[in-house]
Design a protein around this motif. Structure first.
Motif, mmCIF file in Angstrom:
data_model
loop_
_atom_site.group_PDB
_atom_site.id
_atom_site.type_symbol
_atom_site.label_atom_id
_atom_site.label_comp_id
_atom_site.label_asym_id
_atom_site.label_seq_id
_atom_site.Cartn_x
_atom_site.Cartn_y
_atom_site.Cartn_z
ATOM 1 N N GLY A 1 1.100 -1.621 -0.244
ATOM 2 C CA GLY A 1 -0.532 -0.154 -0.125
ATOM 3 C C GLY A 1 0.691 0.963 -0.346
ATOM 4 N N TYR A 2 1.753 1.058 0.432
ATOM 5 C CA TYR A 2 2.650 2.447 0.251
ATOM 6 C C TYR A 2 4.187 2.461 -0.453
ATOM 7 N N LYS B 1 -1.848 9.194 4.945
ATOM 8 C CA LYS B 1 -2.555 10.522 5.066
ATOM 9 C C LYS B 1 -1.618 11.753 4.116
ATOM 10 N N ARG B 2 -2.126 12.959 3.783
ATOM 11 C CA ARG B 2 -1.470 14.001 2.980
ATOM 12 C C ARG B 2 -1.728 15.229 3.638
ATOM 13 N N GLU C 1 3.206 19.535 2.700
ATOM 14 C CA GLU C 1 3.385 19.632 0.849
ATOM 15 C C GLU C 1 4.194 18.469 0.664
ATOM 16 N N LEU C 2 5.101 17.871 1.708
ATOM 17 C CA LEU C 2 5.954 17.111 1.582
ATOM 18 C C LEU C 2 5.349 15.366 1.236
ATOM 19 N N ASP C 3 4.430 15.544 1.648
ATOM 20 C CA ASP C 3 4.269 14.362 2.095
ATOM 21 C C ASP C 3 2.824 13.959 0.883
ATOM 22 N N HIS C 4 2.796 14.328 0.015
ATOM 23 C CA HIS C 4 2.552 14.823 -1.682
ATOM 24 C C HIS C 4 4.427 14.229 -2.738
ATOM 25 N N VAL C 5 4.735 13.987 -2.265
ATOM 26 C CA VAL C 5 6.383 13.634 -2.988
ATOM 27 C C VAL C 5 6.561 12.173 -2.369
ATOM 28 N N VAL C 6 5.949 11.537 -3.731
ATOM 29 C CA VAL C 6 6.164 10.150 -3.885
ATOM 30 C C VAL C 6 7.149 9.100 -5.189
ATOM 31 N N ALA C 7 7.425 8.160 -4.593
ATOM 32 C CA ALA C 7 7.389 7.709 -6.256
ATOM 33 C C ALA C 7 6.917 7.384 -7.416
ATOM 34 N N THR C 8 7.254 7.648 -8.387
ATOM 35 C CA THR C 8 6.846 7.154 -10.228
ATOM 36 C C THR C 8 7.036 6.154 -10.103
#
Length: 210
Positions: free
Chosen positions: A116-117, A125-126, A129-136
């Motif tokens: 899931g992560y 949870k977001r 702002e940094l919480d929205h930086v995720v691996a693509t």
């Protein structure tokens, strides 16, 4: 029926038989070795090598590589109980027994939680702002981690019959009672010890910190 130790929501049988106690300690060491990926209670002579937790045979392997490009970033896990294939996006790992795929801790499916992560649009949870930086892209190291986790879960499942047999023998044998512990001065638990355990619990120290 002999009195055993009570904790909220559970009753813990403490064996008074030294041989059963020793078996429980041995099983506990192996389980902790597994849960820590071989970093704790490692002992080569007892079959617990440091940092090397692998099934003796039928180990899961990556049959079809999990792509690491943006377009193929996995969104979900799929599982075929007949072929024992675990599909991570268009990638495939096999064999993965059904008991491993469905393994849960306190009602939480371990593989679903782990994935899931790391999926596209990961869980969590977001708030910042940094919480929205995720691996693509899927990281190759995640494939290694997943294979390691599958080996650990496979070995944990293999320990369950021995654990169940031991519990039955403990419950059928002589037990250490609350009265015994009170007489020995072990109970009641000192307030200082209770506070230390509560502090550790509040800190979120979990065995499966995924």
């Amino acid at each position: 029926m002999q009195e055993d130790l009570e904790v909220p929501g559970a009753r813990i049988p403490l064996t008074a038989a030294p041989c059963l106690w020793e078996r429980a300690v041995a099983i506990g060491r192996r389980v902790l070795w597994l849960h820590t990926y071989g970093e704790r209670y490692a002992d080569e002579t007892a079959g617990r090598p440091y940092g090397r937790v692998l099934l003796p045979h039928d180990r899961p392997r990556c049959v079809t590589e999990i792509p690491d490009d943006v377009e193929a970033m996995p969104e979900k896990l799929a599982y075929d109980p007949v072929t024992q294939d675990l599909c991570v996006g268009s990638g495939r790992i096999s064999p993965v027994p059904r008991t491993v795929r469905e393994y849960e801790v306190s009602g939480m499916n371990v593989l679903d939680k782990w994935f899931g992560y790391r999926r596209r649009n990961p869980a969590g949870k977001r708030r910042l702002e940094l919480d929205h930086v995720v691996a693509t892209r899927w990281l190759p190291s995640w494939t290694t981690e997943l294979l390691e986790l599958l080996n650990v879960l496979g070995l944990v499942k293999r320990e369950e019959p021995a654990q169940a047999d031991l519990l039955n023998e403990v419950c059928a044998g002589p037990l250490i009672t609350v009265t015994d512990l009170t007489t020995a001065g072990i109970l009641p638990v000192p307030t200082e010890a209770t506070k230390a355990l509560q502090a550790k619990s509040d800190a979120g120290d979990a065995l499966f910190d995924l």
